[in-house]
Design a protein around this motif. Structure first.
Motif, PDB file in Angstrom:
ATOM      1  N   LEU A 117       0.842  -1.377   0.115  1.00 27.23           N
ATOM      2  CA  LEU A 117       0.098   0.007   0.053  1.00 27.23           C
ATOM      3  C   LEU A 117       0.835   0.937  -0.465  1.00 27.23           C
ATOM      4  N   ARG A 118       0.676   2.133  -1.181  1.00 19.08           N
ATOM      5  CA  ARG A 118       1.159   3.465  -0.865  1.00 19.08           C
ATOM      6  C   ARG A 118       0.713   4.443  -1.216  1.00 19.08           C
ATOM      7  N   PRO A 119       0.225   4.701  -0.103  1.00 14.80           N
ATOM      8  CA  PRO A 119      -1.330   5.795  -0.218  1.00 14.80           C
ATOM      9  C   PRO A 119      -0.097   6.918   0.648  1.00 14.80           C
ATOM     10  N   LYS A 120      -0.856   8.356  -0.698  1.00 13.61           N
ATOM     11  CA  LYS A 120       0.136   9.597  -0.750  1.00 13.61           C
ATOM     12  C   LYS A 120      -1.130  10.606   0.965  1.00 13.61           C
ATOM     13  N   GLN A 121      -1.743   9.969   1.421  1.00 10.85           N
ATOM     14  CA  GLN A 121      -2.475  10.590   2.763  1.00 10.85           C
ATOM     15  C   GLN A 121      -2.179  10.116   3.696  1.00 10.85           C
ATOM     16  N   TRP A 122      -3.337   9.010   3.787  1.00 11.48           N
ATOM     17  CA  TRP A 122      -4.126   8.334   4.694  1.00 11.48           C
ATOM     18  C   TRP A 122      -2.234   7.670   5.415  1.00 11.48           C
ATOM     19  N   LYS A 123      -2.725   7.242   6.188  1.00 16.02           N
ATOM     20  CA  LYS A 123      -1.626   6.446   7.168  1.00 16.02           C
ATOM     21  C   LYS A 123      -2.253   5.599   7.833  1.00 16.02           C
ATOM     22  N   GLU A 124      -3.363   6.034   8.539  1.00 18.41           N
ATOM     23  CA  GLU A 124      -3.826   4.308   9.198  1.00 18.41           C
ATOM     24  C   GLU A 124      -4.610   3.587   8.251  1.00 18.41           C
ATOM     25  N   LEU A 125      -3.838   2.268   8.695  1.00 15.99           N
ATOM     26  CA  LEU A 125      -4.670   1.381   7.949  1.00 15.99           C
ATOM     27  C   LEU A 125      -4.535  -0.143   8.429  1.00 15.99           C
ATOM     28  N   THR A 126      -5.564   0.248   9.167  1.00 17.55           N
ATOM     29  CA  THR A 126      -6.426  -1.284  10.114  1.00 17.55           C
ATOM     30  C   THR A 126      -6.620  -2.089   9.863  1.00 17.55           C
ATOM     31  N   VAL A 127      -5.970  -3.784   9.826  1.00 20.17           N
ATOM     32  CA  VAL A 127      -7.185  -4.415   9.146  1.00 20.17           C
ATOM     33  C   VAL A 127      -7.992  -5.083   9.531  1.00 20.17           C
ATOM     34  N   VAL A 128      -8.869  -4.845   8.862  1.00 17.61           N
ATOM     35  CA  VAL A 128     -10.451  -5.892   9.323  1.00 17.61           C
ATOM     36  C   VAL A 128     -10.894  -7.460   8.566  1.00 17.61           C
ATOM     37  N   LYS A 129      -9.778  -7.993   7.534  1.00 15.73           N
ATOM     38  CA  LYS A 129     -10.055  -9.236   7.458  1.00 15.73           C
ATOM     39  C   LYS A 129      -8.912  -9.410   6.233  1.00 15.73           C
ATOM     40  N   ALA A 130      -8.003 -10.607   5.622  1.00 11.46           N
ATOM     41  CA  ALA A 130      -7.396 -10.322   5.006  1.00 11.46           C
ATOM     42  C   ALA A 130      -7.524 -12.049   4.303  1.00 11.46           C
ATOM     43  N   VAL A 131      -6.929 -12.534   3.476  1.00  7.90           N
ATOM     44  CA  VAL A 131      -6.869 -13.563   2.598  1.00  7.90           C
ATOM     45  C   VAL A 131      -5.690 -14.903   3.463  1.00  7.90           C
ATOM     46  N   GLU A 132      -5.524 -16.071   3.343  1.00  6.06           N
ATOM     47  CA  GLU A 132      -5.014 -16.994   3.690  1.00  6.06           C
ATOM     48  C   GLU A 132      -3.748 -17.071   3.284  1.00  6.06           C
ATOM     49  N   HIS A 133      -2.647 -17.164   3.994  1.00  4.43           N
ATOM     50  CA  HIS A 133      -1.380 -17.369   3.440  1.00  4.43           C
ATOM     51  C   HIS A 133      -1.517 -19.243   2.024  1.00  4.43           C
ATOM     52  N   GLY A 134      -0.731 -18.703   0.864  1.00  2.00           N
ATOM     53  CA  GLY A 134      -0.933 -20.349  -0.108  1.00  2.00           C
ATOM     54  C   GLY A 134      -2.303 -20.648  -0.272  1.00  2.00           C
ATOM     55  N   ARG A 135      -3.453 -19.218  -0.395  1.00  2.00           N
ATOM     56  CA  ARG A 135      -4.594 -19.597  -1.252  1.00  2.00           C
ATOM     57  C   ARG A 135      -4.568 -18.717  -2.515  1.00  2.00           C
ATOM     58  N   GLN A 136      -4.948 -20.022  -3.635  1.00  3.85           N
ATOM     59  CA  GLN A 136      -5.154 -19.474  -5.259  1.00  3.85           C
ATOM     60  C   GLN A 136      -6.590 -18.568  -5.724  1.00  3.85           C
TER      61      GLN A 136
END
Length: 555
Positions: A131-150
């Motif tokens: 993530l390369r946001p130019k203005q926003w700094k707060e990047l709080t995760v809600v949900k992420a895909v698992e490692h190894g998922r196709q």
């Protein structure tokens, strides 16, 4: 010494048993032999070493068919010293014997140099997710895909908390509306100021001119006239009083001449006396006014006019100095508002773009790998797994995920620095996966680093991946084997047999062995070296025998 005596005693007993057996076999003529031995053993304190000697003589006498009493002869008394003399006789024989020097044959045979490298399978098509946001700094995760998922292109990989950024975007839009209104107002004010500034300058100049002219007129005309008027009014009041008094005096004189005073005459005299009184009052008032005009009003009027003139001059100067500056300030302020509005618009666009990034989608089909692929190694996978949990925070500009397409693949191999000159682009290689050693893959070295990174040189090996290699995935380790040098028939010698001149290490030589001759120093030209073998280019022939170590110099 005790062990030696014990050994001799055992040998004597063995000899006695042997003689007894022989005597029994030969008949009664040999019966006295055991008695002698018994007598010898019981009554004599001779060393047990004499018994074997007697047994030998007895056996000899028997063989020669001599009488059995002959063994009584004891000429072999010094024999017990034999064990002492026999041991040193063996050692002196081995010491002076010269060992044959170690040699090796020079032979024609296949000669090759193998280079083995550790490697890892690397995808050629991979996309780092950061993530390369130019203005926003707060990047709080809600949900992420698992490692190894196709995943497929466009699938959501990470969802981030959007509430705060949405609020900020809404506030910024309102600020932009207010900024737009302020800008329009400032723009209108500037237009008015641009039109009024020249008028203000003209008005200031005109007012100064009028003030200067008024002062000059006052000093030249009005002031002298006012003084003259004040003097004239005083003089007129004095004259009027005199006239009134004179008229009263004449009336009194005229009426006094008549003995009779009529009522009309009294009235006339009363009026005249009132006129005189008024004239006296007017004169007194005229004196006060005259003094006030000359000493107070005229000086004050002059000072006031001079002050107003100077003030107008200053106002004119200030107007001339500040009006252009205020106009320029207004222009700059308007330009600043325009720039700030543009920045706010850009910031709004960037925030909206940042918000779009905060729903992370797969840029291509592939497998999700946590972390970043750096020179054959997956880095940061564990830390990234913690960051991608619900409530975790991602770092801007840092790759936290990689989408990998598992085909095609190459191998990134670490090249030992000592073998760097052998590994060149175009070199054929065989790749053996560590997890599937039965699979042998053919490859070709494509690129070799010219500059080390972290003390390591890397080579990229292109592969041909057959169907049976479908089990291989990026990140698996392997061994890359190459043969950069191969001669089917080379003259090969042992490395230990080739020596270097002390003063010229590039000059090599061997010691050639000829039958019946001392070893001869022979210069040679060498080629490649592989392990304990070295290629001989010149100086020797097939079958030559050479020393494996330099001969010792005789004193």
């Amino acid at each position: 010494m005790t062990r030696f005596v014990r050994i001799l005693s055992l040998c004597a007993m063995a000899g006695s048993l042997l003689l007894s057996s022989l005597a029994t076999a030969d008949g009664p003529a040999k019966k006295p032999q055991p008695k002698e031995e018994a007598k010898s053993g019981e009554g004599s304190q001779e060393p047990e070493s004499k018994q074997p000697a007697k047994a030998k003589k007895s056996r000899k006498a028997e063989n020669e068919k001599q009488p059995a009493a002959e063994p009584k002869v004891e000429p072999a008394k010094p024999e017990p010293e034999k064990p002492k003399t026999e041991a040193p006789k063996v050692e002196p024989k081995a010491a002076p014997a010269e060992q044959k020097p170690n040699t090796a044959k020079v032979a024609k045979q296949p000669f090759k140099i193998d280079v083995s490298m550790k490697g890892v399978f690397e995808p050629t098509n991979r996309t780092e997710i950061a993530l390369r946001p130019k203005q926003w700094k707060e990047l709080t995760v809600v949900k992420a895909v698992e490692h190894g998922r196709q995943v497929r292109k466009g699938d959501v990989l990470v969802e981030l908390d959007l509430e705060k950024i949405d609020d900020q975007i809404a506030d910024l839009k309102k600020d932009l509306l207010l900024s737009e209104l302020s800008f329009k107002q400032a723009e209108a004010n500037l237009k008015i100021l641009e039109a009024s500034t020249p008028l203000d300058l003209q008005l200031a100049a005109r007012n100064k001119k009028n003030a200067d002219e008024d002062l000059e007129r006052f000093l030249k005309i009005d002031k002298p006239l006012l003084v003259k008027s004040a003097d004239f009014m005083l003089k007129m009041s004095q004259s009027n009083l005199e006239y009134e008094k004179e008229e009263l005096r004449q009336l009194e004189k005229m009426y006094k001449a008549d003995d009779l005073t009529e009522e009309t005459e009294e009235i006339i005299l009363k009026r005249q006396r009132d006129a005189v009184e008024r004239a006296e009052f007017f004169l007194e008032n005229a004196k006060v006014n005259h003094e006030e005009a000359l000493k107070i009003e005229l000086p004050r009027e002059e000072d006031s006019r001079r002050y107003l003139t100077e003030q107008q001059a200053l106002l004119t100067q200030r107007t001339q100095a500040t009006s252009p500056v205020q106009l320029e300030q207004q222009r700059i302020q308007l330009e600043k508002m325009k720039v700030e509005r543009g920045r706010s618009e850009d910031r709004l666009k960037e925030l909206e773009a940042d918000r779009e990034q905060m729903t992370v989608k797969a840029p291509a089909d592939g497998i999700v790998y946590y972390g970043q692929y750096v020179r054959g190694q997956w880095t940061g996978a564990t830390a990234t797994a913690d960051d991608l949990r619900p409530g975790g925070n991602l770092t801007r500009e840092k790759a936290f995920m990689t989408i990998v397409q598992d085909r095609p693949m190459v191998v990134r191999a670490d090249v030992p620095e000592a073998s760097l000159h052998y590994v060149t682009p175009g070199l054929k290689a065989t790749v053996e996966p560590a997890g599937y050693p039965e699979i042998k893959l053919s490859g070709t070295v494509d690129v070799v680093d010219a500059v080390p990174l972290g003390g390591q040189f890397a080579a990229v090996v292109k592969l041909a991946l057959p169907h049976e290699a479908k089990v291989l995935v990026p990140g698996m380790s392997c061994t890359v084997k190459t043969t950069p040098y191969l001669k089917k028939s080379a003259l090969v010698a042992a490395v230990a047999a080739v020596f270097a001149e002390k003063l010229d290490p590039d000059s090599r030589y061997v010691y050639l062995v000829r039958q019946g001759k001392a070893p001869q120093k022979q210069p040679v030209t060498v080629g490649k070296q592989a392990g304990d073998k070295i290629e001989i280019l010149e100086g020797l022939d097939n079958g030559d025998e050479i020393l494996l170590e330099e001969p010792k110099q005789k004193d």
